[in-house]
Design a protein around this motif. Structure first.
Motif: not given
Lengths: 587, 139
Positions: A438-439, A442, A460, A463, A560, A562
């Motif tokens: 997720t970024g 996580t 997560y 994120d 991700t 992000h």
């Protein structure tokens, strides 16, 4: 603590000498409530330094907390041991009927030490322990052994039947322990520790009562928690589609690890979504003891027998998001039926679904890159989506016929150190990756979490909540630290993490007042930090070092929500977390 | 007002959470299970569903017939009422109940008799249990 609460009884079992005894630990339970807080103290005391996790010296500790048996959703047991997978802290949580059975049998913790020369299983009740021969049960799959013990032992409805499959017997480093057929002490290899002690199963039963301090207040708070648990929308989602509901949104957001995280969008995600699982396969929903949520989803898999027409068997297979990720998208399997067949095999053998999926995903990439040959794979040809090959492969991981499968049985990191492909061996702190790309948060969570689990600090979630914002390492490190410290309280009570939205700090303070505590939220936070510190002291004692953590390069190569993750960000956030841990006093 | 009793509406709705068992026990001012008059177990593995055992308020109850000291009397609407001060703890009633719905309190050495108060019904989130007038329906 309620005066004379039997929770202070710690049952010691020595498998080598076939002996048991009870020791009382009132101060320990008073100070740490139970669960994680008590278990980590007992682990420091009972686990000698630098032992082999598969030696008789490794203790298995089960601990429940003061709220178990009193309040709904306080339905988990904490297991602690030295992990054969990571070589440091082994901690795994399980529901089913385990926590109620231990509490109602009149124990706060059970410690199993030593090892048996011959296969054994234990039956535990308020009178103590019976050591039973398990020679006949050795070699059996997890379903069968459960079925047999159900008939052999009394206590239907008020017992737990913990057992291992062949994976635990053969010491696969990520073998799990299964309870009530579908719940698990899944991660970090408790099944192998059972296997190393020749311990096939543990039955625990009991039916006691506990007198709360003020009954009127107890009922009021009980009803408040029960109402929230049955009415809040956030609990409904666990009940309806269950955790499998995550498949579609994570795929749409671009964070569903697919084909060994070579991408984060799976072309067949919709075919294996929580909606499809529920609409076409959901056969029954069941609950842990004393939890009205019933998040356990069982799929009905109807299979024809090949030898006779119109002859079918219907198997029930439990599913959740993490196994769907690990044994589905991660392996490019885009069919519910095929995933269920693989899950069923993994369950029968008693492997952790998550680690197994990551190990198989790495193996597939190794095969496709030509880095391993038929010699290593014993003539298996690995292709994304080929569930039949994966079913054969998991059997070989358990059987370990050659060097390659022996390495796979020790986890993806060990295998990659031996055969190459370390950059795409997705393990963090030695534990295989959960299903969220997720970024940055996580991954910082996987690295820093004391169990290297996504549930340690829920990176997560951080994120996901900040998709449109810019994260900074300081905030990430500090937020994850605080979240993880708080969760030590929940896992000491022991409340299911799915109930964290119900058991907010103010509710926990109220619930604890029923068992005699007068604490403020700040006090709880301090106790949570102290428990986390103790866990870290154990990890460090066993050689763990946050500065020396390997980060698989793969996570930097795949974007991700992000954007691309930057290594410096991760290292900086880990440093912030480390400073937070180190700033805590040692006692 | 007509008498009520507990009905198991549809046992296949049961998820096995056992919240009814804990609820029943709370009637006695305690948390836990030792005094519960209702029991839920799996039908041989949770995948096969659950068995809910609770008094069905017989109009001609076997438990009453075998009590040697008349500690059990017929309840209006079926089932029995326990007079604990008469009970000698012989356990005949437990043996006599064909559906095994008389439980045992080890602490008091007396049977646990369902009073059909319906407290468990309030804690069954899936509508497995209901409290209804006796004559309203068949099971």
């Amino acid at each position: 603590m309620i005066k004379d609460d039997p929770i202070q009884n710690v049952l010691y079992i020595d498998l080598s000498r076939r002996r048991f005894w009870v020791e009382k630990y009132p101060e320990l339970f008073e100070k740490y409530f139970g669960g994680t807080g008590v278990a980590i103290n007992l682990l420091h005391k009972e686990c000698p330094k630098n032992i082999d996790p598969l030696s008789p010296e490794n203790p298995i500790i089960f601990a429940v907390g003061q709220l178990n048996g009193l309040f709904p959703l306080a339905s988990k047991t904490v297991a602690m041991f030295k992990s054969p997978l990571t070589g440091n802290l082994g901690e795994s949580h399980c529901g089913g009927r385990s926590s109620i059975a231990i509490r109602m049998a009149g124990y706060g913790a059970i410690i199993i030490k030593g090892s048996s020369e011959t296969p054994i299983y234990l039956t535990i009740d308020e009178n103590g322990v019976k050591f039973r021969d398990a020679s006949v049960l050795w070699g059996m799959g997890s379903y069968t052994v459960g079925r047999i013990i159900r008939e052999l032992e009394i206590g239907a409805g008020v017992r737990t039947i913990m057992r291992i499959g062949p994976a635990g017997e053969n010491l696969v480093s990520y073998a799990c322990v299964i309870t009530e057929t579908y719940r698990h002490f899944g991660r970090l290899g408790l099944g192998a520790v059972f296997g190393s002690k020749k311990l096939k199963a543990v039955v625990i039963l009991g039916k006691r009562s506990i007198k709360p301090k003020n009954f009127k207040i107890y009922r009021e708070i009980y009803n408040e928690i029960f109402d929230k648990a049955t009415k809040l929308p956030l609990m409904r989602k666990y009940h309806e589609l269950g955790t499998a509901m995550n498949v579609n949104p994570l795929n749409e957001l671009g964070c569903l690890p697919t084909k060994n995280l070579s991408t984060t969008r799976f072309e067949d995600a919709e075919k294996i979504s929580g909606e499809i699982f529920a609409q076409k396969y959901l056969g029954r929903r069941v609950a842990c003891a004393h939890c009205p949520v019933s998040c356990i989803h069982l799929a009905a898999l109807r299979e024809p027998y090949k030898h006779e027409p119109y002859f079918y068997k219907t198997k029930m297979v439990s599913y959740d998001y993490e196994p769907i990720y690990a044994l589905g998208s991660m392996l490019g399997i885009g069919s519910v039926e095929k995933i269920l067949k693989l899950m069923d095999e993994v369950e029968t053998l008693g492997l952790d679904a998550m680690s197994t999926g990551v190990v198989l995903a790495w193996t597939t990439e190794m095969w496709k890159k030509g880095m391993i040959s038929e010699k290593e794979t014993k003539n298996l040809k690995f292709n994304w989506g080929d569930h039949e090959t994966y079913i054969k492969a998991v059997r070989l991981i358990v059987k370990q016929p050659n060097e390659f499968y022996r390495a796979l049985a020790k986890g993806v990191e060990v295998a990659a150190l031996k055969f190459g492909g370390l950059d795409f061996a997705l393990a963090f702190g030695g534990n295989e990756m959960p299903g969220y790309h997720t970024g940055p948060a996580t991954h910082v969570g996987y690295l820093t979490g004391s169990r290297h689990s996504h549930l340690d600090s829920a990176g997560y979630s951080l994120d996901e909540k900040t998709v449109k914002e810019k994260l900074n390492p300081k905030m990430v490190g500090e937020t994850l630290f605080e979240e993880e410290a708080w969760r030590q309280i929940l896992s000491s009570l022991v409340v299911c993490f799915f109930a964290r939205g119900v058991y907010k700090p103010e509710i926990v303070v109220k619930a604890l007042s029923v068992v005699g505590y007068d604490l403020k939220i700040e006090d709880l936070k301090r106790i949570g930090e102290k428990i986390l510190k103790l866990k870290y002291l154990f990890k460090v004692r066993e050689g763990f070092n946050l500065e020396k953590l390997r980060i698989p390069r793969r996570i930097f190569e795949v974007p991700t929500p992000h954007g691309y993750i930057v290594e410096e960000f991760i290292r900086e956030a880990v440093k912030v977390y480390k400073e937070k841990i180190e700033s805590l006093p040692e006692n | 007002m007509s008498s009520k009793r507990i009905f198991v509406v549809d046992v296949d709705l049961c998820v096995g959470c056992q919240c009814c068992m804990f609820a029943c026990n709370r009637r006695f001012g305690e948390a836990g299970l030792s005094k519960s008059a209702i029991h839920v177990r799996s039908a041989g593995g949770v995948e096969r569903g659950f068995v809910v055992t609770v008094c069905r308020a017989c109009l001609n109850p076997p438990c009453l017939k075998v009590c040697p000291v008349d500690a059990l009397t017929l309840r209006k609407g079926g089932g029995v009422i326990l007079n604990a001060s008469k009970c000698i703890g012989c356990g005949n009633c437990v043996e006599a109940c064909s559906i095994k719905a008389v439980f045992w309190d080890k602490e008091t050495n007396k049977p646990i008799i369902c009073t059909h108060c319906g407290y468990c019904v309030d804690f069954c989130p899936y509508g497995v249990l209901t409290l209804k007038p006796v004559e309203e329906e068949f099971e």
